[in-house]
Write a protein that holds these residues in place. Structure first.
Motif, mmCIF file in Angstrom:
data_model
loop_
_atom_site.group_PDB
_atom_site.id
_atom_site.type_symbol
_atom_site.label_atom_id
_atom_site.label_comp_id
_atom_site.label_asym_id
_atom_site.label_seq_id
_atom_site.Cartn_x
_atom_site.Cartn_y
_atom_site.Cartn_z
ATOM 1 N N HIS A 6 34.882 53.881 43.422
ATOM 2 C CA HIS A 6 34.480 52.473 43.367
ATOM 3 C C HIS A 6 34.500 52.082 41.899
ATOM 4 C CE1 HIS A 6 31.707 49.011 43.817
ATOM 5 N NE2 HIS A 6 32.394 48.876 44.919
ATOM 6 N N ILE A 7 35.513 51.334 41.487
ATOM 7 C CA ILE A 7 35.766 51.054 40.077
ATOM 8 C C ILE A 7 35.322 49.632 39.756
ATOM 9 C CG2 ILE A 7 37.539 50.949 38.291
ATOM 10 C CD1 ILE A 7 39.094 53.012 40.065
ATOM 11 N N VAL A 39 39.409 45.604 38.086
ATOM 12 C CA VAL A 39 40.781 45.357 38.530
ATOM 13 C C VAL A 39 41.771 45.569 37.391
ATOM 14 C CG1 VAL A 39 40.070 43.799 40.383
ATOM 15 C CG2 VAL A 39 40.673 42.855 38.145
ATOM 16 N N LYS A 40 41.295 45.443 36.159
ATOM 17 C CA LYS A 40 42.166 45.640 34.997
ATOM 18 C C LYS A 40 42.601 47.088 34.849
ATOM 19 C CE LYS A 40 40.177 41.808 32.366
ATOM 20 N NZ LYS A 40 39.458 41.444 31.129
ATOM 21 N N VAL A 57 44.584 51.764 47.879
ATOM 22 C CA VAL A 57 44.110 51.158 46.635
ATOM 23 C C VAL A 57 43.900 49.683 46.960
ATOM 24 C CG1 VAL A 57 44.638 50.619 44.231
ATOM 25 C CG2 VAL A 57 45.429 52.790 45.231
ATOM 26 N N VAL A 58 42.638 49.261 46.912
ATOM 27 C CA VAL A 58 42.295 47.898 47.301
ATOM 28 C C VAL A 58 41.581 47.229 46.136
ATOM 29 C CG1 VAL A 58 41.111 46.431 48.987
ATOM 30 C CG2 VAL A 58 41.987 48.682 49.689
ATOM 31 N N VAL A 59 41.979 46.000 45.836
ATOM 32 C CA VAL A 59 41.298 45.228 44.802
ATOM 33 C C VAL A 59 40.590 44.044 45.448
ATOM 34 C CG1 VAL A 59 42.949 45.864 43.002
ATOM 35 C CG2 VAL A 59 43.286 43.760 44.249
ATOM 36 N N CYS A 60 39.439 43.705 44.900
ATOM 37 C CA CYS A 60 38.726 42.514 45.349
ATOM 38 C C CYS A 60 39.588 41.300 45.003
ATOM 39 C CB CYS A 60 37.372 42.428 44.654
ATOM 40 S SG CYS A 60 36.529 40.861 44.935
ATOM 41 N N SER A 79 38.617 41.963 50.691
ATOM 42 C CA SER A 79 37.312 41.360 50.456
ATOM 43 C C SER A 79 36.253 42.449 50.283
ATOM 44 C CB SER A 79 36.944 40.484 51.649
ATOM 45 O OG SER A 79 36.773 41.310 52.799
ATOM 46 N N GLN A 80 35.033 42.003 50.020
ATOM 47 C CA GLN A 80 33.930 42.954 49.960
ATOM 48 C C GLN A 80 33.669 43.564 51.338
ATOM 49 O OE1 GLN A 80 32.486 44.200 47.267
ATOM 50 N NE2 GLN A 80 33.708 42.906 45.924
ATOM 51 N N THR A 81 34.134 42.935 52.381
ATOM 52 C CA THR A 81 34.035 43.520 53.720
ATOM 53 C C THR A 81 34.911 44.766 53.809
ATOM 54 O OG1 THR A 81 33.593 41.343 54.671
ATOM 55 C CG2 THR A 81 34.321 43.062 56.195
ATOM 56 N N VAL A 82 36.089 44.715 53.206
ATOM 57 C CA VAL A 82 36.951 45.894 53.149
ATOM 58 C C VAL A 82 36.259 46.989 52.343
ATOM 59 C CG1 VAL A 82 39.171 46.785 52.340
ATOM 60 C CG2 VAL A 82 39.061 44.550 53.431
#
Length: 96
Positions: A6-7, A39-40, A57-60, A79-82
């Motif tokens: 969790h980045i 995300v950077k 790999v998922v980004v908000c 989303s934050q749901t993911v």
């Protein structure tokens, strides 16, 4: 999934890259969710290469829009749901 990274900050990219490479070399199943300016981390070549071993790999999506303007996203946007679903699937969580 064995591990979720969790980045939450771009400064975590070098650590996440090393962890990702180690997890892949041990054949662990891992994914990562990037949020806030984390995300950077996708701009970090080492992290981008290491993330190739991740299951997901998922980004908000909102963080991406806020920090990366109109650049094309090289990862799945969610989303934050993911994020919550990934947390539920993970045996271990490493928050960076």
């Amino acid at each position: 999934m064995d591990v979720l990274l969790h980045i939450t900050t771009a400064d975590a990219a070098p650590i996440a890259a090393g962890l990702g490479r180690a997890l892949t070399s041990q054949e662990a199943s891992w994914s990562c969710f990037l949020t806030n300016d984390g995300v950077k981390a996708l701009d970090n070549a080492d992290f981008a290469a290491a993330s190739a071993g991740a299951a997901r790999v998922v980004v908000c999506e909102h963080s991406w829009e806020h920090h990366m303007d109109s650049r094309a996203c090289p990862a799945e946007q969610g989303s934050q749901t993911v994020n919550s679903a990934l947390v539920a699937e993970a045996a271990r969580i490493v928050s960076l």
